[in-house]
Design a protein around this motif. Sequence first.
Motif, PDB file in Angstrom:
ATOM      1  N   LEU A 312     -38.339  30.980  -1.364  1.00 24.53           N
ATOM      2  CA  LEU A 312     -37.089  30.953  -1.918  1.00 24.53           C
ATOM      3  C   LEU A 312     -36.251  29.801  -0.745  1.00 24.53           C
ATOM      4  CD1 LEU A 312     -35.906  34.519  -3.416  1.00 24.53           C
ATOM      5  CD2 LEU A 312     -36.412  32.104  -4.628  1.00 24.53           C
ATOM      6  N   LEU A 313     -36.391  30.384   0.397  1.00 27.78           N
ATOM      7  CA  LEU A 313     -35.609  29.626   1.676  1.00 27.78           C
ATOM      8  C   LEU A 313     -36.080  28.412   1.735  1.00 27.78           C
ATOM      9  CD1 LEU A 313     -35.477  32.535   4.396  1.00 27.78           C
ATOM     10  CD2 LEU A 313     -33.951  32.183   2.625  1.00 27.78           C
ATOM     11  N   ASP A 314     -37.433  28.176   1.597  1.00 30.94           N
ATOM     12  CA  ASP A 314     -37.662  26.830   1.692  1.00 30.94           C
ATOM     13  C   ASP A 314     -37.390  26.011   0.522  1.00 30.94           C
ATOM     14  OD1 ASP A 314     -39.126  27.065   4.234  1.00 30.94           O
ATOM     15  OD2 ASP A 314     -41.166  27.283   3.449  1.00 30.94           O
ATOM     16  N   GLU A 315     -37.368  26.537  -0.595  1.00 31.81           N
ATOM     17  CA  GLU A 315     -37.049  25.809  -1.821  1.00 31.81           C
ATOM     18  C   GLU A 315     -35.647  25.285  -1.799  1.00 31.81           C
ATOM     19  OE1 GLU A 315     -36.364  27.823  -5.994  1.00 31.81           O
ATOM     20  OE2 GLU A 315     -38.277  27.811  -5.755  1.00 31.81           O
ATOM     21  N   LYS A 316     -34.857  26.200  -1.308  1.00 29.78           N
ATOM     22  CA  LYS A 316     -33.280  25.993  -1.205  1.00 29.78           C
ATOM     23  C   LYS A 316     -33.029  25.137   0.045  1.00 29.78           C
ATOM     24  CE  LYS A 316     -31.909  28.294  -4.905  1.00 29.78           C
ATOM     25  NZ  LYS A 316     -30.986  28.024  -5.975  1.00 29.78           N
ATOM     26  N   LYS A 317     -34.073  24.811   1.015  1.00 31.56           N
ATOM     27  CA  LYS A 317     -33.904  24.132   2.230  1.00 31.56           C
ATOM     28  C   LYS A 317     -32.933  24.753   3.121  1.00 31.56           C
ATOM     29  CE  LYS A 317     -35.044  19.506   0.632  1.00 31.56           C
ATOM     30  NZ  LYS A 317     -35.803  19.906  -0.306  1.00 31.56           N
ATOM     31  N   HIS A 320     -34.902  28.957   8.306  1.00 31.33           N
ATOM     32  CA  HIS A 320     -35.763  30.385   8.453  1.00 31.33           C
ATOM     33  C   HIS A 320     -34.752  31.309   9.174  1.00 31.33           C
ATOM     34  CE1 HIS A 320     -40.240  28.743   7.713  1.00 31.33           C
ATOM     35  NE2 HIS A 320     -39.454  28.491   6.737  1.00 31.33           N
ATOM     36  N   ASN A 321     -34.202  30.973  10.307  1.00 31.67           N
ATOM     37  CA  ASN A 321     -33.439  31.785  11.116  1.00 31.67           C
ATOM     38  C   ASN A 321     -31.946  31.641  10.613  1.00 31.67           C
ATOM     39  OD1 ASN A 321     -32.737  29.255  11.904  1.00 31.67           O
ATOM     40  ND2 ASN A 321     -33.161  29.653  14.114  1.00 31.67           N
ATOM     41  N   HIS A 322     -31.652  31.471   9.354  1.00 30.48           N
ATOM     42  CA  HIS A 322     -30.063  31.580   8.809  1.00 30.48           C
ATOM     43  C   HIS A 322     -29.696  32.692   9.494  1.00 30.48           C
ATOM     44  CE1 HIS A 322     -26.747  31.604   6.107  1.00 30.48           C
ATOM     45  NE2 HIS A 322     -26.804  30.312   5.818  1.00 30.48           N
ATOM     46  N   PRO A 323     -28.462  33.104   9.736  1.00 24.64           N
ATOM     47  CA  PRO A 323     -27.925  34.273  10.426  1.00 24.64           C
ATOM     48  C   PRO A 323     -27.439  35.165   8.945  1.00 24.64           C
ATOM     49  CG  PRO A 323     -26.398  32.341  10.373  1.00 24.64           C
ATOM     50  CD  PRO A 323     -27.456  31.800  10.198  1.00 24.64           C
ATOM     51  N   HIS A 324     -27.666  34.945   7.903  1.00 24.06           N
ATOM     52  CA  HIS A 324     -27.328  35.619   6.845  1.00 24.06           C
ATOM     53  C   HIS A 324     -28.710  36.280   6.118  1.00 24.06           C
ATOM     54  CE1 HIS A 324     -22.970  34.601   5.322  1.00 24.06           C
ATOM     55  NE2 HIS A 324     -23.223  34.886   6.453  1.00 24.06           N
ATOM     56  N   ILE A 325     -29.961  35.975   6.949  1.00 24.81           N
ATOM     57  CA  ILE A 325     -31.142  36.561   6.494  1.00 24.81           C
ATOM     58  C   ILE A 325     -31.976  37.072   7.561  1.00 24.81           C
ATOM     59  CG2 ILE A 325     -33.335  35.810   5.151  1.00 24.81           C
ATOM     60  CD1 ILE A 325     -31.591  33.347   4.308  1.00 24.81           C
ATOM     61  N   TYR A 326     -32.112  38.517   7.018  1.00 23.28           N
ATOM     62  CA  TYR A 326     -33.328  39.169   7.990  1.00 23.28           C
ATOM     63  C   TYR A 326     -34.278  39.817   7.230  1.00 23.28           C
ATOM     64  CZ  TYR A 326     -31.473  39.021  12.896  1.00 23.28           C
ATOM     65  OH  TYR A 326     -31.215  38.801  14.023  1.00 23.28           O
ATOM     66  N   PHE A 327     -35.427  39.907   7.860  1.00 26.21           N
ATOM     67  CA  PHE A 327     -36.534  40.865   7.501  1.00 26.21           C
ATOM     68  C   PHE A 327     -36.399  42.128   8.173  1.00 26.21           C
ATOM     69  CE2 PHE A 327     -37.743  36.469   6.072  1.00 26.21           C
ATOM     70  CZ  PHE A 327     -38.545  36.789   4.779  1.00 26.21           C
ATOM     71  N   ALA A 328     -36.813  43.246   7.598  1.00 24.77           N
ATOM     72  CA  ALA A 328     -36.834  44.244   8.422  1.00 24.77           C
ATOM     73  C   ALA A 328     -37.984  45.320   7.923  1.00 24.77           C
ATOM     74  CB  ALA A 328     -35.476  44.990   8.213  1.00 24.77           C
ATOM     75  N   GLN A 329     -38.631  45.894   9.010  1.00 21.20           N
ATOM     76  CA  GLN A 329     -39.673  46.962   8.510  1.00 21.20           C
ATOM     77  C   GLN A 329     -39.506  47.997   9.610  1.00 21.20           C
ATOM     78  OE1 GLN A 329     -41.024  43.445   9.018  1.00 21.20           O
ATOM     79  NE2 GLN A 329     -40.744  43.125   7.083  1.00 21.20           N
ATOM     80  N   LEU A 330     -40.332  49.172   9.409  1.00 23.17           N
ATOM     81  CA  LEU A 330     -40.205  50.284  10.195  1.00 23.17           C
ATOM     82  C   LEU A 330     -41.111  50.244  11.444  1.00 23.17           C
ATOM     83  CD1 LEU A 330     -40.121  52.948   7.435  1.00 23.17           C
ATOM     84  CD2 LEU A 330     -38.076  52.216   8.735  1.00 23.17           C
TER      85      LEU A 330
END
Length: 373
Positions: A312-317, A320-330
Amino acid sequence: MDLSPNKQPNFDNTEVAFRQKTNAELKKAFWLFKMIGSNFLTKVGPAITNFFLNIGLPIQGAIKATIFQQFCGGETIAECDKAVDQLAKGGVGTILDYSVEGEEEEKVFDETCEEIIRTILRADGDAKIPITVFKITGIGRFALLQKLDAKESLSEQEKAEFEKVKLRCEMICGTAFDKKVPIMIDAEETWIQNTIDELALDMMRKFNREGIIVYNTYQMYRHDKLADMKADHLIAKADGFILGVKMVRGAYMEKERKRALEMGYPSPIQKDKESSDQDYNESLRYCVDHIEEIAIVAGTHNEDSSRLLTYLLDEKKIAHNHPHIYFAQLLGMSDNLSFNLADSNYNVAKYVPYGPIKAVMPYLFRRAQENTS
């Protein structure tokens, strides 16, 4: 913002996923997961462990060297430094999580509030700790929140008690705002969640006008939460603040279904896993479509959802490190996702729970139950 490298992560790359670990650590983790993969052990283990702890048998050392070490950073913030540094070497941030819950005394709630504020102060100015987190049940009594959710009338004493909960919440979020350290409010059981949601929205109104500070958590294994998230976005847009969305599938499924069955009301949980996956992925699409108005932390161990968000991020250009997007795991789980995402320049952080061993046992039992699958 750096738009490169914009390569897609390879979640099968074990060299990237495990280069922070020694062979001995990997073997230990393998046997631990094999052991907690037993449904029998996971069902009887919590009761036996609590019994041994309550009668004072010296089993804390064994717990600390096994399941605690796999899923927790330590008993104190300082003890977490090793995990923080190890994650940072792989480009993964830390979410310090003081995992004490289910207490009843005002004195303990005040102490927990102070400890959560210490996690924010520890994160201040340290890029290795980009986000912090807390639970409302860490700073307020569960039964009080349940009474509020049920719209029962409160005594004057209970009203004063809830004012203290709100004050603690505002102190935590206010400190996060002052230090510019984002903070997430975790989701909990459905029968206290409405009160938590209201508190979270109040904190966002106060602190999310200049940038993203406060996130609320949406459990997409609930059939109503996609609609709730969209409704909250409209509220945020009309009121002029950024909606902070931490998106998860959920952590209390068995408990939720059991209570609904026993009390004779419709289960709040989706009818099947596919429905949860569908709502989770739809929420990703919605948030990315409104990325300037919504900040997301995609809390997931699901490879398909993680990959969808990268597409989705690539599709919308979108960087990758946009400040409004984080991935999180434990911590201790899904390193193949965390480190390979970080290697492809995405913002990634791991929950690093900490606290006294006995106090974090409820958290550890949930991790063990999750991993039976």
